[in-house]
Design a protein around this motif. Structure first.
Motif, PDB file in Angstrom:
ATOM      1  N   ARG A 177      -1.050  11.993 -15.861  1.00  0.00           N
ATOM      2  CA  ARG A 177      -0.842  12.765 -14.798  1.00  0.00           C
ATOM      3  C   ARG A 177      -0.044  12.017 -14.070  1.00  0.00           C
ATOM      4  N   LEU A 178       1.131  12.638 -13.403  1.00  0.00           N
ATOM      5  CA  LEU A 178       2.132  12.158 -12.559  1.00  0.00           C
ATOM      6  C   LEU A 178       1.981  12.425 -11.070  1.00  0.00           C
ATOM      7  N   PHE A 179       1.819  11.555 -10.167  1.00  0.00           N
ATOM      8  CA  PHE A 179       1.516  11.965  -8.774  1.00  0.00           C
ATOM      9  C   PHE A 179       2.890  11.314  -7.851  1.00  0.00           C
ATOM     10  N   GLN A 180       3.079  12.024  -6.910  1.00  0.00           N
ATOM     11  CA  GLN A 180       3.859  11.685  -6.105  1.00  0.00           C
ATOM     12  C   GLN A 180       3.005  10.917  -4.630  1.00  0.00           C
ATOM     13  N   VAL A 181       3.122   9.771  -4.286  1.00  0.00           N
ATOM     14  CA  VAL A 181       2.269   9.394  -3.288  1.00  0.00           C
ATOM     15  C   VAL A 181       3.015   8.991  -1.923  1.00  0.00           C
ATOM     16  N   GLU A 182       2.853   9.327  -0.832  1.00  0.00           N
ATOM     17  CA  GLU A 182       3.333   8.958   0.324  1.00  0.00           C
ATOM     18  C   GLU A 182       2.485   8.163   1.078  1.00  0.00           C
ATOM     19  N   LEU A 183       3.082   7.110   1.513  1.00  0.00           N
ATOM     20  CA  LEU A 183       2.352   5.838   2.252  1.00  0.00           C
ATOM     21  C   LEU A 183       2.801   5.834   3.719  1.00  0.00           C
ATOM     22  N   ASP A 184       1.907   5.274   4.556  1.00  0.00           N
ATOM     23  CA  ASP A 184       2.203   5.264   5.887  1.00  0.00           C
ATOM     24  C   ASP A 184       3.547   4.176   6.203  1.00  0.00           C
ATOM     25  N   LYS A 185       3.792   3.527   5.305  1.00  0.00           N
ATOM     26  CA  LYS A 185       5.032   2.566   5.511  1.00  0.00           C
ATOM     27  C   LYS A 185       5.753   2.272   3.989  1.00  0.00           C
ATOM     28  N   ASN A 186       6.853   1.697   3.893  1.00  0.00           N
ATOM     29  CA  ASN A 186       7.627   1.236   2.612  1.00  0.00           C
ATOM     30  C   ASN A 186       6.693   0.404   1.938  1.00  0.00           C
ATOM     31  N   LEU A 187       6.896   0.902   0.685  1.00  0.00           N
ATOM     32  CA  LEU A 187       6.338  -0.011  -0.210  1.00  0.00           C
ATOM     33  C   LEU A 187       6.885  -1.391  -0.669  1.00  0.00           C
ATOM     34  N   LYS A 188       6.607  -2.455  -0.316  1.00  0.00           N
ATOM     35  CA  LYS A 188       7.311  -3.920  -0.734  1.00  0.00           C
ATOM     36  C   LYS A 188       7.468  -3.864  -2.377  1.00  0.00           C
ATOM     37  N   PHE A 189       8.696  -4.519  -2.576  1.00  0.00           N
ATOM     38  CA  PHE A 189       9.206  -4.467  -3.862  1.00  0.00           C
ATOM     39  C   PHE A 189       8.095  -5.557  -4.660  1.00  0.00           C
ATOM     40  N   GLU A 190       7.702  -6.379  -4.093  1.00  0.00           N
ATOM     41  CA  GLU A 190       6.720  -7.146  -4.758  1.00  0.00           C
ATOM     42  C   GLU A 190       5.239  -6.822  -5.018  1.00  0.00           C
ATOM     43  N   ASP A 191       5.092  -5.759  -4.154  1.00  0.00           N
ATOM     44  CA  ASP A 191       3.739  -4.834  -4.373  1.00  0.00           C
ATOM     45  C   ASP A 191       4.104  -4.043  -5.484  1.00  0.00           C
ATOM     46  N   LEU A 192       5.103  -3.319  -5.328  1.00  0.00           N
ATOM     47  CA  LEU A 192       5.545  -2.277  -6.628  1.00  0.00           C
ATOM     48  C   LEU A 192       5.506  -3.016  -7.917  1.00  0.00           C
ATOM     49  N   LYS A 193       5.736  -4.429  -8.074  1.00  0.00           N
ATOM     50  CA  LYS A 193       5.609  -5.274  -9.164  1.00  0.00           C
ATOM     51  C   LYS A 193       4.251  -5.654  -9.584  1.00  0.00           C
ATOM     52  N   LYS A 194       3.367  -5.741  -8.465  1.00  0.00           N
ATOM     53  CA  LYS A 194       2.124  -6.187  -8.781  1.00  0.00           C
ATOM     54  C   LYS A 194       1.283  -4.753  -9.449  1.00  0.00           C
ATOM     55  N   ALA A 207      -4.988  -1.009 -13.601  1.00  0.00           N
ATOM     56  CA  ALA A 207      -3.683  -0.778 -14.255  1.00  0.00           C
ATOM     57  C   ALA A 207      -3.028   0.757 -14.163  1.00  0.00           C
ATOM     58  N   VAL A 208      -1.942   1.051 -14.181  1.00  0.00           N
ATOM     59  CA  VAL A 208      -1.557   2.234 -14.382  1.00  0.00           C
ATOM     60  C   VAL A 208      -0.245   2.396 -15.327  1.00  0.00           C
ATOM     61  N   GLU A 209       0.084   3.616 -15.820  1.00  0.00           N
ATOM     62  CA  GLU A 209       1.250   3.930 -16.961  1.00  0.00           C
ATOM     63  C   GLU A 209       2.284   3.571 -16.468  1.00  0.00           C
ATOM     64  N   GLU A 210       2.837   4.027 -15.210  1.00  0.00           N
ATOM     65  CA  GLU A 210       4.050   3.694 -14.773  1.00  0.00           C
ATOM     66  C   GLU A 210       3.869   3.689 -13.069  1.00  0.00           C
ATOM     67  N   VAL A 211       5.041   3.131 -12.553  1.00  0.00           N
ATOM     68  CA  VAL A 211       5.122   3.240 -11.100  1.00  0.00           C
ATOM     69  C   VAL A 211       6.471   2.979 -10.638  1.00  0.00           C
ATOM     70  N   SER A 212       7.163   3.631  -9.929  1.00  0.00           N
ATOM     71  CA  SER A 212       8.474   3.525  -9.119  1.00  0.00           C
ATOM     72  C   SER A 212       8.784   4.313  -8.180  1.00  0.00           C
ATOM     73  N   TYR A 213       9.659   3.618  -7.461  1.00  0.00           N
ATOM     74  CA  TYR A 213      10.145   4.420  -6.113  1.00  0.00           C
ATOM     75  C   TYR A 213      10.820   5.751  -6.566  1.00  0.00           C
ATOM     76  N   ILE A 214      10.891   6.726  -5.588  1.00  0.00           N
ATOM     77  CA  ILE A 214      11.377   8.095  -6.270  1.00  0.00           C
ATOM     78  C   ILE A 214      12.780   8.052  -5.727  1.00  0.00           C
ATOM     79  N   GLN A 215      13.856   8.317  -6.717  1.00  0.00           N
ATOM     80  CA  GLN A 215      15.227   8.189  -6.449  1.00  0.00           C
ATOM     81  C   GLN A 215      15.738   9.027  -5.139  1.00  0.00           C
TER      82      GLN A 215
END
Length: 280
Positions: A177-194, A207-215
């Motif tokens: 299932r693909l979710f669009q998640v809105e956070l209270d602040k920008n997601l740091k790149f190092e946290d995205l990699k984690k 663990a998740v299947e995939e995670v990315s910023y939304i274009q």
């Protein structure tokens, strides 16, 4: 037969005296045989259904063929082989045909675009629930697969097909299932990699299947794909990384999307969509 015909046919040949006597009349309500039959009838249980009809309603075979399969021991009810003709079951019983659990109606698949404020539950006394939103979709006993929080949005699949339910809840495979998640602040790149790499919380791998910023969107909007049937893992991840979730929206289930389904509305899956879902 009319009332007059009834009196001519039985009242005059009863041999009990005057045919005009009310005490000897066999009109409706006075026939002792009918009264006796009515008194000995057991009330029917509307929750029960004949086993052969249960099987036929599932779409596996006709009622006559169901009787034949029952007779050779292919059917179990709550783990017990049933060979008795006319056996009745409840809709909540575990009925299996050749080892595969079946439902007492043809399979139904309903896709809902859930709005905020509705709990994902079939229990009563929980306020507004997703079952209220699909109440007019079908008479079949459908249930939601997985959960979306009361204030979460997006796609939720309902079915009475136990095979599809098992596909979603399979811990090794599952359905993404693909979710669009809105956070209270920008997601740091190092946290995205984690999140991409996976990490442990209290000794358990998350663990998740995939995670990315939304274009073309701000960095506080993230796309994240999981195979878990709930969305608790999303809050677990972002709580651990010190982010608050503002909004969760399930935008896709496998190949299924929200296209042409306004918020709060539902649709029946097409045959092609069902076949693709079974092949996932």
């Amino acid at each position: 037969m009319s009332k007059n015909q009834h009196s001519k046919g039985k009242g005059k040949t009863s041999g009990r005296g005057n045919a005009n006597s009310k005490t000897n009349s066999f009109t409706k309500g006075n026939a002792p045989v009918k009264k006796k039959a009515k008194a000995t009838n057991k009330p029917s249980n509307s929750d029960e259904i004949r086993l052969n009809k249960y099987i036929a309603n599932s779409g596996i075979c006709s009622r006559r063929e169901a009787d034949e399969n029952i007779a050779i021991g292919l059917v179990t009810v709550n783990g017990k082989v049933i060979v008795e003709m006319g056996y009745k079951v409840k809709r909540t019983d575990d009925v299996r045909f050749d080892g595969q659990r079946i439902a007492p109606e043809p399979p139904v698949y309903v896709l809902l675009n859930k709005p905020k404020g509705f709990a994902t539950t079939t229990a009563e006394g929980k306020g507004r629930t997703v079952m209220d939103l699909v109440a007019n979709a079908t008479n079949a006993n459908i249930k939601p697969i997985g959960r979306l929080g009361r204030n979460s949005l997006g796609l939720l699949l309902f079915t009475n097909d136990d095979t599809i339910v098992q596909k979603f809840t399979n811990s090794k495979n599952g359905v993404a299932r693909l979710f669009q998640v809105e956070l209270d602040k920008n997601l740091k790149f190092e946290d995205l990699k984690k999140i991409q790499s996976g990490f442990k919380i209290e000794g358990k791998l998350v663990a998740v299947e995939e995670v990315s910023y939304i274009q073309n969107e701000s960095k506080n909007l993230v796309g994240i794909k999981i195979k878990n049937t709930g969305n608790t893992i999303l809050r677990t991840i972002f709580d651990h990384l010190n982010y608050d979730i503002v909004k969760i929206d399930c935008v896709a289930i496998g190949h299924l999307t929200k296209k042409d389904i306004p918020r709060g509305h539902w649709k029946h899956l097409t045959e092609q969509e069902v076949n693709t879902l079974k092949m996932l």
